[in-house]
Design an enzyme around this catalytic site. Structure first.
Site, PDB file in Angstrom:
ATOM      1  CG  HIS A  92      40.032  44.352  44.750  1.00 41.92           C
ATOM      2  ND1 HIS A  92      39.056  43.467  44.338  1.00 41.92           N
ATOM      3  CD2 HIS A  92      41.059  43.602  45.216  1.00 41.92           C
ATOM      4  CE1 HIS A  92      39.489  42.231  44.535  1.00 41.92           C
ATOM      5  NE2 HIS A  92      40.693  42.285  45.064  1.00 41.92           N
ATOM      6  CG  ASP A 101      40.330  38.331  45.779  1.00 40.64           C
ATOM      7  OD1 ASP A 101      40.141  39.478  45.329  1.00 40.64           O
ATOM      8  OD2 ASP A 101      41.404  37.710  45.638  1.00 40.64           O
ATOM      9  CD  GLU A 154      50.636  38.574  45.501  1.00 42.47           C
ATOM     10  OE1 GLU A 154      50.979  37.822  46.420  1.00 42.47           O
ATOM     11  OE2 GLU A 154      50.884  38.379  44.303  1.00 42.47           O
ATOM     12  CG  ASP A 155      49.119  43.698  45.102  1.00 45.26           C
ATOM     13  OD1 ASP A 155      49.736  42.732  44.633  1.00 45.26           O
ATOM     14  OD2 ASP A 155      47.903  43.890  44.939  1.00 45.26           O
ATOM     15  CG  HIS A 158      42.435  40.499  49.793  1.00 46.83           C
ATOM     16  ND1 HIS A 158      41.508  41.484  49.677  1.00 46.83           N
ATOM     17  CD2 HIS A 158      42.742  40.128  48.525  1.00 46.83           C
ATOM     18  CE1 HIS A 158      41.246  41.698  48.391  1.00 46.83           C
ATOM     19  NE2 HIS A 158      41.988  40.886  47.670  1.00 46.83           N
ATOM     20  CG  ASP A 159      44.974  42.080  46.833  1.00 48.60           C
ATOM     21  OD1 ASP A 159      45.356  40.890  46.819  1.00 48.60           O
ATOM     22  OD2 ASP A 159      44.022  42.515  46.149  1.00 48.60           O
TER      23      ASP A 159
HETATM   24 MN    MN Z   1      42.203  40.687  45.495  1.00 54.99          MN
END
Ligand code: MN
Length: 756
Positions: free
Chosen positions: A64, A156, A93-94, A89-90
């Site tokens: 992704h 995204d 967040e993750d 980018h993630d």
């Molecule tokens: Mn994403």
């Protein structure tokens, strides 16, 4: 580890490396400086951070971020900083990594973008309470820090839309709806034309799979015909341009399925009546950047000697670029087959900007055509102004912002001949506010092309507008109704709110003095007594009335306040309804009326006849019937409302309360009847209405409920309301009605009006 697992891991590894290699290749082919090292570092870091995690599709998660970086690079034209940020980018967040970790490894710029992306990531795929409007606000705020945040966010979203098939259906509607409502207009506003079109088409495909497939099939069936038209039409043009010694290419622009469908819906016409599916694009390479504009017009002049141009359809976006940077010359010509065809003339540079938008500007920073550069900044400033004015309601905020995103534009002139770009449908009042808040708030009227007009007058492209003011003028509450731009609306409501607050204060002070004089206590209880007496809903309303002197505290107030409270407590009347209603009455109702707790939002809910009669409400705004593409929305009272998927209200709900959506499916069979409205238009002849009613009543079990027909100058128009079981019934009737010779238009509409 089993053999199979090992094989799977090797295959994954290979896919990941291939994906990354492709990204590097695209980057190396771009015009940016080559910073391979940091991109590779970002890739390796993200890959180990997401290690072992899979997407719903079964692919390794890292695919992704790679895809998002690929879009940022090759479809938006961004450079290494953005590519790194997209790869990362993630991560925050993750995973357990923090923004500080990113900063230490990749420096402050990349960390800042990742931070922005993390802040706006919530709620999109998660199950968090959806405060999408809040989220969207954050998104726009980050835009002011660094526009790349929003460009990567769009990349995204595009990848999530491309892979939407593996999501749960209720999530699909939420994401598709949100995309159509916010991301596509945003992409458009930033000039990402191609991405905007793809986002729209993908949303359309998921919300209305059948209609999407139908349009695709029709496009395919008519392809050959279009190609021959294209060749016939462009051959003489090519010959002419060759003679002129111009370097060019000619392409066919085919209208997207979503735009076709949109036009069919809004104009109530079938596919065959859409005449602008084909447009022609002439993209040329100017001999010199200086003569770029001249060449546009030279091409126009020469091709209009071959085909007659439409006098009202010349659009000069060359000298007046759209605020998203779009530049081109649009003309409409009459083909030899008697059909108008739009021709778009633009240089390669203009074409890059048209397709890649804002980012493409950077490539040409030192090149020609620079004066439109400020438009994006102007727009960003407007957005910032709206954001600075706190809007109490999330939905209001979305509406305000959307006004700014969607609007197409007109040009108007100031009295001194200066050009101003305004959204379409702008009024004189909007124009006044666009120039200055003072001008807007003291505006009493305007002169448009030297003629006196009211503030609500809608402006047309080319109008010259002079605003008339008066010092004694004040902003009026009714102005909200004829302000259409976000700026004017937010200014007006801010001024009104400010005035209201100061009135409330003044009223409160007067009342306080009154209490003091009478030696009474200024308590909420006492204020409430006065509210009851004067039938004011809130203390604030009471204060305003006092300030405006519609209420003057006097003897009656005194006696109420001094009287001992008795059993006859006036309070009771004013206990808000829900408290009384829910606690005392609802418990007496049978338990089965509370179905929602049982509903599993991950499953597709079946709309059986029993369920519809008991627990579901058919939305009045769009009046869906069995066969329509629908979705369910759980409202505050825990009821399920069924909307059409394209209903404007449903679109707003998708964006604001996405987590309350349900995927639903009709299972009614032919057992229930629903009202449906049809619009007919045709040539007025004797006995026509008779034919119409005969056809409808021939259809088994279809009853006409209401008819309204109006004939004028030989043309009749009418609305018919009838009861049907489903969409198939409607389709059969429409097809049969269309066979009547004098009938020109038959379409289903949402509202029955007795004044067509
Ligand atoms: Mn994403």
């Amino acid at each position: 580890m089993t053999d199979e697992k090992l094989r799977q891991e090797q295959a994954d590894e290979e896919m990941i490396n291939q994906g990354f290699q492709q990204l590097l290749d695209s980057y190396l082919a771009s015009k940016h400086r080559k910073k391979i090292e940091i991109i590779t570092k970002a890739f390796n870091f993200a890959k180990q951070a997401h290690k072992g995690v899979k997407r719903r599709s079964g692919e390794p998660y890292i695919m992704h971020p790679i895809a998002v970086a690929q879009i940022a690079c090759s479809e938006i034209g961004l450079g290494s900083t953005s590519i790194c940020a997209a790869l990362l980018h993630d991560v925050v967040e993750d995973t357990d990594y923090t923004v500080e970790d990113i900063e230490n490894l990749f420096g402050p710029k990349i960390a800042q973008i990742v931070d922005g992306l993390t802040k706006i990531s919530g709620g999109i795929f998660g199950d968090r309470a959806s405060a999408q409007a809040e989220n969207f606000k954050k998104l726009l705020l980050t835009m002011n820090d660094d526009i790349r945040v929003i460009l990567i966010k769009i990349a995204d979203r595009l990848h999530n839309m491309r892979t939407l098939g593996s999501m749960l259906p209720n999530k699909q509607y939420k994401i598709a709806g949100e995309t159509l409502y916010i991301y596509a207009p945003l992409a458009n506003r930033l000039g990402l034309n191609k991405i905007k079109t793809e986002l729209e088409d993908l949303s359309f495909k998921y919300e209305h799979p059948e209609e999407y497939a139908q349009i695709e099939a029709k496009l395919k069936a008519t392809k050959e015909e279009r190609e021959s038209l294209f060749n016939d039409f462009t051959n003489p043009i090519r010959a002419k341009l060759d003679k002129m010694g111009i370097k060019y290419r000619i392409m066919a622009r085919i209208k997207s399925p979503y735009s076709i469908w949109n036009k069919m819906q809004t104009k109530h016409i079938p596919f065959d009546e859409i005449y602008d599916i084909l447009a022609v694009r002439i993209i040329f390479d100017p001999a010199e950047i200086k003569v770029e504009r001249e060449e546009c017009f030279n091409i126009y002049v020469s091709i209009s000697t071959i085909y007659k141009p439409h006098p009202d359809r010349l659009r000069d976006w060359v000298n007046h670029p759209k605020s998203n940077g779009y530049q081109a010359l649009h003309v409409t010509l009459m083909s030899n087959r008697g059909q108008w065809i739009e021709v778009q003339i633009r240089s390669e540079r203009m074409n890059d900007i048209a397709e890649q938008g804002f980012a493409a500007h950077w490539k040409y920073k030192d090149g020609g055509g620079g004066e439109d550069e400020g438009e994006l900044e102007k727009w960003l400033r407007t957005i910032k102004e709206i954001l600075d004015d706190p809007q109490p309601d999330a939905m209001d905020f979305l509406d305000t912002i959307k006004l700014n995103l969607f609007a197409s534009e007109i040009f108007v002139f100031t009295p001194k001949g200066e050009i101003k770009t305004m959204p379409q449908n702008s009024t004189a009042l909007d124009f006044a506010f666009s120039i200055h808040t003072f001008l807007g708030s003291h505006c009493i009227g305007a002169k448009v092309n030297h003629k006196l007009v009211p503030l609500s007058h809608k402006l047309q492209s080319g109008d010259q507008v002079e605003i008339l003011t008066s010092k004694s003028q004040h902003v009026q509450p009714s102005w909200i109704n004829f302000a259409t731009t976000a700026k004017a609306k937010s200014k007006i409501s801010a001024i009104l709110k400010r005035e209201l607050r100061s009135k409330q204060q003044a009223g409160e002070e007067i009342l306080q003095e009154f209490f003091q004089k009478e030696e009474l206590e200024f308590t909420p209880d006492n204020i409430q007594k006065l509210c009851t007496l004067h039938e004011a809903k809130t203390p604030e309303e009471l204060y305003v009335a006092i300030a405006q002197k519609t209420i003057t505290p006097g003897e009656e107030d005194k006696s109420i306040l001094k009287e001992k409270s008795t059993t006859n407590n006036p309070w009771k009347k004013f206990i808000p309804f829900p408290f009384v209603g829910n606690k005392n009455n609802k418990d007496k109702q049978p338990k089965e009326k509370k179905p929602i707790e049982k509903i599993d939002s991950k499953k597709i809910i079946k709309l059986t006849p029993e369920a519809i009669q008991k627990n579901f409400i058919i939305a009045d705004c769009c009046k869906p019937i069995p066969g329509d593409d629908v979705l369910g929305y759980i409202d505050e009272k825990n009821r399920v409302i069924i909307h059409k998927r394209q209903c404007p209200l449903a679109n707003k709900l998708k964006t604001s309360y996405g987590n309350r959506l349900l995927a639903v499916q009709w299972e009614t069979g032919k057992s229930l009847e629903f009202p449906v409205n049809i619009y007919i238009k045709g040539i007025d002849t004797i006995g026509l209405l008779n034919k119409v009613t005969q056809i409808i009543s021939e259809q088994l079990n279809v009853n006409i409920r209401k008819v309204y027909i109006d004939a004028n100058d030989g043309i009749f128009e009418g609305h018919i309301q009838m009861f049907v079981h489903d969409v198939d019934d409607v389709k059969t009737i429409i097809t049969k009605l269309q066979k009547i010779e004098e009938m020109k238009t038959v379409t289903r509409i949402e509202q029955f009006e007795d004044t067509p």
